[in-house]
Design an enzyme around this catalytic site. Sequence first.
Site: not given
Length: 334
Positions: A165, A265, A295
């Site tokens: 991320s 995501d 995610h």
Amino acid sequence: MVYCKGIEEMEKKTMAISKAMRAALHALSYTANIDVGKTYKVERAVRGLRTPLAPLYHLWDHKIERDGRDIRVRIYTPKKQTDGRLLLFFHGGGWVLESVDTYNAVCRNLARRTGCRVASVEYGLAPEHVFPEGLEDCYAAAREVYRHPEQFGVRSHEITLIGDSAGGNLAAAVSLMARDRGEFEVAQQILIYPATHYDHTPDSRFDSVRENGADYLLTAKRVNDYMALYAGGDERRMRNPYFAPLCAPDLSHQPRTLVITAEFDPLRDEGEAYARALRDAGGDVQQYRMADALHGYFSLPMRFPMVRRTYDLIEQFLNGETIACQTTSATEKT
């Protein structure tokens, strides 16, 4: 562009998200739209409550100084170290949340599964440390490790940058910065559902922002909130290639790369676009889309098949293997 999908994910239709699960995700995602700028301190405190240390690995904190401030780096050494390489890890959390402590389980699992030592960097969080402060912390830690690999018992080409991320964003940015500054060379990087672009509004060029930006826990609004805090409210910073690596006019001379994205995501398409852009620039890139994944799934326990599959992919990449792929198409506005 080549996207990789494992046979396990394609065959297990029962793993698909059910209607009931979608309804639950929708309800949970609604609460995720609360203004992060007003709640980040509380969220940090809550996340810090779930970080007990387990005596599975030898942990020690190595401090690296930058501008008179110490950057903490925690080293995870598996009991059975079967690989002499080092993974330099940058944690996720939108540049605002999470820490080395909250990522203990992830880094322990990474060390155990790969047999490598893992060095996890505690970079400065926004909004107290706006761009590029957190990135400069990561860069300083990487420069120390790459310039003095003997301190960690490795050679420079045996170091791999890895992050998820926001951490994937930081890993990509460190690689670009290393090329531009010429102080060290990154041989490999692993980017797990990385943030690579700045626009997550309904007008985004990426379909995944609209398709997955409301009902899958990480919402497009939350991504925008994180980025606003990281940028310190200055939208000009968001177009900086070190803030949004996909904006870089030149992506040549980048490390061998593995990009892993998640199907549901909002960041999926921009991660895949970054993989494609690296390849178009002549890079050695492998890219895998994890089916039925949201995610943040990488932080789930090891009992989840998609988490185990991710570690398999990481091991294959580190061992120089080619991941089995199937061809599909990306979706984005032109």
